[in-house]
Design an enzyme around this catalytic site. Structure first.
Site, short mmCIF file in Angstrom:
data_model
loop_
_atom_site.label_atom_id
_atom_site.label_comp_id
_atom_site.label_asym_id
_atom_site.label_seq_id
_atom_site.Cartn_x
_atom_site.Cartn_y
_atom_site.Cartn_z
N SER A 54 0.84 -1.19 0.00
CA SER A 54 0.00 0.00 0.00
C SER A 54 0.88 1.25 0.00
O SER A 54 1.95 1.27 -0.62
CB SER A 54 -0.94 -0.03 1.21
N TYR A 69 -4.28 7.72 -7.29
CA TYR A 69 -3.36 6.89 -6.51
C TYR A 69 -3.78 6.82 -5.05
O TYR A 69 -3.87 5.73 -4.46
CB TYR A 69 -1.94 7.43 -6.63
N LYS A 84 -5.05 3.39 -2.96
CA LYS A 84 -4.37 2.83 -1.79
C LYS A 84 -5.28 2.83 -0.56
O LYS A 84 -5.19 1.93 0.28
CB LYS A 84 -3.07 3.59 -1.52
#
Length: 207
Positions: A91, A105, A109
Site C-alpha cells: 500500500s 493513486y 491505496k
C-alpha cells in the site's frame, strides 16, 4: 529446503484475466506450496487534477492497484486457505493523506487498505496485511519527480526532488526485505492492519 522460489513465465499484466491465469498456472506447474502472496503491482499515473484526468487512465490505475489484488487473491484462495498463508498488499502512506494531482493513486491505496481489513474478517485463517514501503528509489518515483508542470503541488514535487538529490530515497531491497520477512513471519494477531514497513509494532518480525 529454501522457503522462497522464483516462478517465471507468467504474464506481467495482472490487470487481465490472462495475466492472472498465467500466474496461477505457473504456480500450479511448479508444485510449490503457497505460503505467502505479495501483491505489489501498482501504477502512479495519472497524476492530474480530477477536472483534467483521463477516465481511461483512472480506470486502468484502479484495475492494476485494486482489482488485480482481488482477482489474484481470489484465484489463489484455495491454496491460501489450505496453507493458512499470509497475503501482503503493498500500500502507501498516501492512503491516508490528500495530495494535489494524486486523487487516483491515493484513492486506490485507501481502497486497498479497506480491502485488506475486509478480507481479514472474511478469511480468518489467512493473515492479511497492508504495508507502506516508504519513499523508494523506483521508476514510479522518477515519474513523480518529472510529472508535468501543474499536475502536482510544486512544493510537494520539489520536496520529492530534494529527497532524491540528497540520497534519501530507500533502495528497493530495503522495504522488499522487510515485506518478505513479514510475509513469512507475521502472526495472525496483526491481521487486517496497515503498517509502514518500519513501524515499531512490527519490528520484532523483521529481525
Amino acid at each position: 529446503m529454501s522457503r522462497v522460489a522464483i516462478v517465471t513465465g507468467a504474464s506481467k499484466d495482472v490487470a487481465t484475466s490472462e495475466g492472472i491465469g498465467s500466474i496461477a498456472r505457473c504456480l500450479e506447474k511448479s508444485k510449490l506450496e503457497l505460503s505467502a502472496l505479495v501483491n505489489n503491482a501498482g501504477l502512479i499515473e495519472p497524476i492530474a487534477k480530477v477536472a483534467d484526468v483521463s477516465i481511461d487512465q483512472w480506470r486502468r490505475l484502479l484495475e492494476v492497484n485494486v482489482t488485480s489484488v482481488v482477482a489474484l487473491t481470489q484465484r489463489l484462495m484455495p491454496a491460501l486457505r489450505k496453507n493458512r498463508a499470509c497475503v501482503v498488499n503493498v500500500s502507501s502512506e498516501a492512503a491516508g493523506i490528500s495530495l494535489h494531482g494524486w486523487s487516483a493513486y491515493c484513492s486506490s491505496k485507501a481502497a486497498l487498505n479497506m480491502l485488506t481489513m475486509t478480507m481479514a474478517i472474511e478469511e480468518p485463517g489467512i493473515t492479511m496485511l497492508a504495508i507502506g514501503p516508504g519513499t523508494v528509489d523506483t521508476e514510479m518515483h522518477h515519474l513523480i519527480r518529472n510529472s508535468k508542470e501543474g499536475a502536482m503541488n510544486p512544493d510537494d514535487q520539489e520536496m520529492l526532488k530534494q529527497f532524491y538529490l540528497a540520497g534519501k530515497l530507500l533502495r528497493p531491497e530495503v522495504p522488499a526485505n522487510a515485506i518478505a520477512k513479514l510475509a513469512l513471519r507475521a502472526p495472525k494477531e496483526i491481521s487486517g492492519r496497515f503498517y509502514p514497513w518500519d513501524a515499531p509494532e512490527i519490528a520484532e518480525y523483521l529481525e
